[in-house]
Design an enzyme around this catalytic site. Sequence first.
Site, mmCIF file in Angstrom:
data_model
loop_
_atom_site.group_PDB
_atom_site.id
_atom_site.type_symbol
_atom_site.label_atom_id
_atom_site.label_comp_id
_atom_site.label_asym_id
_atom_site.label_seq_id
_atom_site.Cartn_x
_atom_site.Cartn_y
_atom_site.Cartn_z
ATOM 1 N N HIS A 121 36.131 -35.736 -29.468
ATOM 2 C CA HIS A 121 36.544 -34.380 -29.850
ATOM 3 C C HIS A 121 37.892 -34.411 -30.583
ATOM 4 O O HIS A 121 38.098 -33.685 -31.562
ATOM 5 C CB HIS A 121 36.711 -33.501 -28.607
ATOM 6 C CG HIS A 121 35.449 -33.259 -27.833
ATOM 7 N ND1 HIS A 121 35.254 -33.749 -26.569
ATOM 8 C CD2 HIS A 121 34.315 -32.574 -28.140
ATOM 9 C CE1 HIS A 121 34.073 -33.363 -26.120
ATOM 10 N NE2 HIS A 121 33.473 -32.655 -27.048
ATOM 11 N N GLN A 133 21.951 -22.891 -24.399
ATOM 12 C CA GLN A 133 21.446 -24.125 -25.015
ATOM 13 C C GLN A 133 21.063 -25.170 -23.970
ATOM 14 O O GLN A 133 20.671 -26.283 -24.314
ATOM 15 C CB GLN A 133 22.445 -24.708 -26.014
ATOM 16 C CG GLN A 133 23.676 -25.367 -25.409
ATOM 17 C CD GLN A 133 24.649 -25.809 -26.470
ATOM 18 O OE1 GLN A 133 25.232 -24.991 -27.179
ATOM 19 N NE2 GLN A 133 24.846 -27.120 -26.624
ATOM 20 N N GLY A 172 30.354 -33.535 -35.068
ATOM 21 C CA GLY A 172 30.221 -34.979 -34.910
ATOM 22 C C GLY A 172 28.862 -35.480 -35.371
ATOM 23 O O GLY A 172 27.832 -34.870 -35.083
#
Length: 284
Positions: free
Chosen positions: A41, A68, A154
Amino acid sequence: MGKGMQVVSTGSALRDILLGDEQYAGRRVLVPTMGALHRGHLALVKHAREVAGPDGVVVVSIFVNPIQFDREDDLEAYPRPLETDLMQCQAAGVDVVFVPDVREMYAHDRSTLVTENSLSRSLCGAARPGHFDGVCTVVLKLFMLSACHAAVFGEKDFQQLAIIRRMVRDLDVPVEIVESPTIRESDGLALSSRNVRLSATHREDAPCIFRALNEAAKLHNAEGIIRHAMKRLGESEHLKIDYLTLVDAETLQPINDLKRPSILAAAVFYDNVRLIDHVRISPP
Ligand code: AMP
């Protein structure tokens, strides 16, 4: 920027700061996360600062997005070390941290979802029904709330990245999507917030995922690649394979030849901790 880090928990406070305060008038770059921040992160935050420039604004969101998650136990067990996260953001030079709670993000009678219907059919989308609807919905909301010019994601979650790019293209969302490379431990294990939930034995075993994928990727035919990776992963007595699939790098559809750039991707379980990883393969 020298204006000190702001931490806000409501969408209106976020917009007041970002759109109402002269100090935050620069290029706004968002890094969406679910917290439990690690070096992966922080690499995204560093990348965000480069994209924003010295006068720009780096916004990190920390929100464990319930819609999610396909398993209640995974949502409950998700680590939430907020104080440490905030200290890490401060040290990394983040300008604004957005930490909404679930009620702030979702009305009790919400009835709109963003669904991507092609790239999300395979891999994690097939294994975790509804997962990418939840991801697209929260990401679009975070884009709207932060009015960001760019957002950094990412490459580790390459399917997520591809789906977000598709959503942005299909819906004309005015946000530049920036990709940042996967950060790994020295033994090859991709950093993940879920790694802290691995037992010592499983943590020791887990580098075999990336090793198996890498070894297999050196072979020159699709069938051999799958067979080799399957055999290698099968040698671990600790993990259970959720999927191991070779897909076209663009369509993310399963393939059985190497005519175009492809991706060998795996998801495995160590008990109830699910880890994903992948390698890219060029045509021979
Ligand atoms: P998460 O908090 O797991 O939802 O991840 C937030 C963002 O960090 C996503 O864009 C991820 O792809 C990215 N990310 C997670 N792990 C890594 C890693 N090991 N290297 C680089 N980026 C990562």
